[in-house]
Design a protein around this motif. Structure first.
Motif, PDB file in Angstrom:
ATOM      1  N   LEU A  27       1.159   4.221  -3.156  1.00 36.25           N
ATOM      2  CA  LEU A  27       0.997   5.674  -3.107  1.00 36.25           C
ATOM      3  C   LEU A  27       1.885   6.381  -4.127  1.00 36.25           C
ATOM      4  O   LEU A  27       1.614   7.516  -4.513  1.00 36.25           O
ATOM      5  CB  LEU A  27       1.324   6.197  -1.700  1.00 36.25           C
ATOM      6  CG  LEU A  27       0.353   5.811  -0.579  1.00 36.25           C
ATOM      7  CD1 LEU A  27       0.869   6.320   0.751  1.00 36.25           C
ATOM      8  CD2 LEU A  27      -1.039   6.375  -0.856  1.00 36.25           C
ATOM      9  N   LYS A  49      -5.859   6.908  -4.697  1.00 36.18           N
ATOM     10  CA  LYS A  49      -4.943   6.443  -3.657  1.00 36.18           C
ATOM     11  C   LYS A  49      -5.655   6.073  -2.372  1.00 36.18           C
ATOM     12  O   LYS A  49      -5.020   5.630  -1.426  1.00 36.18           O
ATOM     13  CB  LYS A  49      -3.907   7.542  -3.348  1.00 36.18           C
ATOM     14  CG  LYS A  49      -3.182   8.092  -4.561  1.00 36.18           C
ATOM     15  CD  LYS A  49      -2.302   7.063  -5.225  1.00 36.18           C
ATOM     16  CE  LYS A  49      -1.499   7.688  -6.367  1.00 36.18           C
ATOM     17  NZ  LYS A  49      -0.668   6.718  -7.073  1.00 36.18           N
ATOM     18  N   TRP A  50      -6.971   6.260  -2.321  1.00 36.38           N
ATOM     19  CA  TRP A  50      -7.662   6.088  -1.049  1.00 36.38           C
ATOM     20  C   TRP A  50      -7.675   4.642  -0.586  1.00 36.38           C
ATOM     21  O   TRP A  50      -7.675   4.367   0.620  1.00 36.38           O
ATOM     22  CB  TRP A  50      -9.083   6.643  -1.159  1.00 36.38           C
ATOM     23  CG  TRP A  50      -9.074   8.101  -1.472  1.00 36.38           C
ATOM     24  CD1 TRP A  50      -9.312   8.673  -2.684  1.00 36.38           C
ATOM     25  CD2 TRP A  50      -8.771   9.175  -0.582  1.00 36.38           C
ATOM     26  NE1 TRP A  50      -9.181  10.042  -2.602  1.00 36.38           N
ATOM     27  CE2 TRP A  50      -8.852  10.379  -1.320  1.00 36.38           C
ATOM     28  CE3 TRP A  50      -8.439   9.238   0.771  1.00 36.38           C
ATOM     29  CZ2 TRP A  50      -8.623  11.629  -0.760  1.00 36.38           C
ATOM     30  CZ3 TRP A  50      -8.217  10.487   1.338  1.00 36.38           C
ATOM     31  CH2 TRP A  50      -8.308  11.653   0.577  1.00 36.38           C
ATOM     32  N   VAL A 101      -4.520   4.195   1.236  1.00 33.27           N
ATOM     33  CA  VAL A 101      -4.576   4.843   2.553  1.00 33.27           C
ATOM     34  C   VAL A 101      -5.303   3.950   3.552  1.00 33.27           C
ATOM     35  O   VAL A 101      -4.846   3.755   4.693  1.00 33.27           O
ATOM     36  CB  VAL A 101      -5.273   6.212   2.454  1.00 33.27           C
ATOM     37  CG1 VAL A 101      -5.490   6.796   3.841  1.00 33.27           C
ATOM     38  CG2 VAL A 101      -4.446   7.170   1.605  1.00 33.27           C
ATOM     39  N   CYS A 107       0.833  -1.214   0.000  1.00 31.65           N
ATOM     40  CA  CYS A 107       0.000   0.000   0.000  1.00 31.65           C
ATOM     41  C   CYS A 107       0.864   1.259   0.000  1.00 31.65           C
ATOM     42  O   CYS A 107       0.531   2.251  -0.660  1.00 31.65           O
ATOM     43  CB  CYS A 107      -0.934  -0.007   1.202  1.00 31.65           C
ATOM     44  SG  CYS A 107      -2.252  -1.239   1.106  1.00 31.65           S
ATOM     45  N   VAL A 112     -12.723   7.825   5.379  1.00 33.50           N
ATOM     46  CA  VAL A 112     -11.754   7.928   4.279  1.00 33.50           C
ATOM     47  C   VAL A 112     -12.478   8.011   2.936  1.00 33.50           C
ATOM     48  O   VAL A 112     -12.122   8.816   2.070  1.00 33.50           O
ATOM     49  CB  VAL A 112     -10.779   6.729   4.304  1.00 33.50           C
ATOM     50  CG1 VAL A 112      -9.894   6.744   3.063  1.00 33.50           C
ATOM     51  CG2 VAL A 112      -9.919   6.769   5.553  1.00 33.50           C
TER      52      VAL A 112
END
Length: 228
Positions: free
Chosen positions: A50, A57-58, A61, A46, A94
Motif C-alpha cells: 500500500l 492498490k486494490w 486491499v 500487502c 472491491v
C-alpha cells in the motif's frame, strides 16, 4: 521499491531477526508460530504494498482482507466455510469499487492520457508464448503498444529520444511487460487489473523538474507490468 517500502521491509526483517536471535540465546521465549502465523506472509507484503509506487492498490486491499479473514479463522473467530462463501462477493465488491473510483482518483491522469490517443506512434510489439526485446537506443520515441500473452515483452527506453509527452498501452495476460525508462521523465499510470497489477519503481519526486511524461495505460489479467 520506494523509500517507505524499503524502510518497512527492512524494519520487518530486522524485527524478525531480533526475535529469532533472542529466542536462540534463551533470553526470552517469543512464540512466533502462533495459530495462523502463516497468514502474515499474505498480510505483511500487502500492507507494505500500500505504501509502494504501484498505481493499483486494490490487489493489496483484497490480499489484506483475505489474510485477516484467514487469521481470524485460525484463531477461532470465523469459520473457514464462511470465508470461502464470502470470498467471491468480497472480491467482486472491491473490484467494482476500484472501477468506480479509478476515474475519481486518477481523473486528471486519465484525461491527459486520453488526449494522446491517436497522436503518437502506433508501433505494436507482441509476445505470445514467446519473448521480445525492444530497444529505442538513440531513436525518437513517440509511443507504442506492448502486448504479452503467455509471454514477455521488454521495452528499453533508457537511451531513447523523448521530445514530448507519450503514451504506452501495455497489456499482460498470463504474461509480463517490462518498461525501462530514463531518469529525466515522469511516469503516470492508469491500470485496469484483475489478479495482476502494475509495479511502478520510478521515483516521481521532483516531477516539476522533469521535462516529459510517459503515460502508461495498463491492462493486467493474471499478469503484470513493471516500470523501472
Amino acid at each position: 521499491m520506494n523509500r517507505v517500502s524499503k524502510w518497512l521491509w527492512g524494519g520487518a526483517l530486522i524485527a524478525l531477526g531480533v526475535v529469532l536471535g533472542i529466542n536462540a540465546l534463551g533470553i526470552v521465549d517469543v512464540n512466533i508460530f502462533f495459530p495462523g502465523w502463516w497468514t502474515l506472509l499474505i498480510i505483511v507484503p500487502c500492507v507494505i504494498g500500500l505504501f509502494g509506487n504501484d498505481s493499483d492498490k486494490w490487489a493489496d486491499v483484497i490480499g489484506i482482507l483475505l489474510g485477516v479473514a484467514l487469521l481470524l479463522a485460525c484463531q477461532g473467530w470465523l469459520s473457514f466455510s464462511m470465508i470461502w462463501k464470502l470470498a467471491l462477493p468480497t472480491i467482486l465488491v472491491v473490484v467494482g469499487l476500484s472501477i468506480l473510483f479509478k476515474d475519481v482518483l486518477k481523473g486528471k491522469v486519465i484525461k491527459e492520457a486520453k488526449k494522446l490517443h491517436g497522436k503518437g506512434g502506433e508501433q505494436e510489439y507482441w509476445a505470445t508464448f514467446s519473448g521480445q526485446n525492444v530497444s529505442y537506443a538513440q531513436k525518437e520515441f513517440d509511443g507504442c503498444r506492448l502486448e504479452a500473452v503467455f509471454g514477455g515483452v521488454k521495452c528499453d527506453l533508457r537511451e531513447a529520444k523523448i521530445k514530448k509527452d507519450v503514451l504506452i498501452r501495455a497489456s499482460a495476460v498470463f504474461g509480463g511487460v517490462t518498461i525501462l525508462v530514463p531518469d529525466d521523465v515522469e511516469v503516470q499510470v492508469v491500470s485496469s487489473s484483475m489478479f495482476g497489477g502494475v509495479t511502478n519503481r520510478c521515483d516521481n519526486r521532483g516531477e516539476s523538474e522533469k521535462k516529459k511524461i510517459i503515460y502508461v495505460e495498463a491492462t493486467c489479467i493474471f499478469g503484470g507490468v513493471e516500470i523501472k
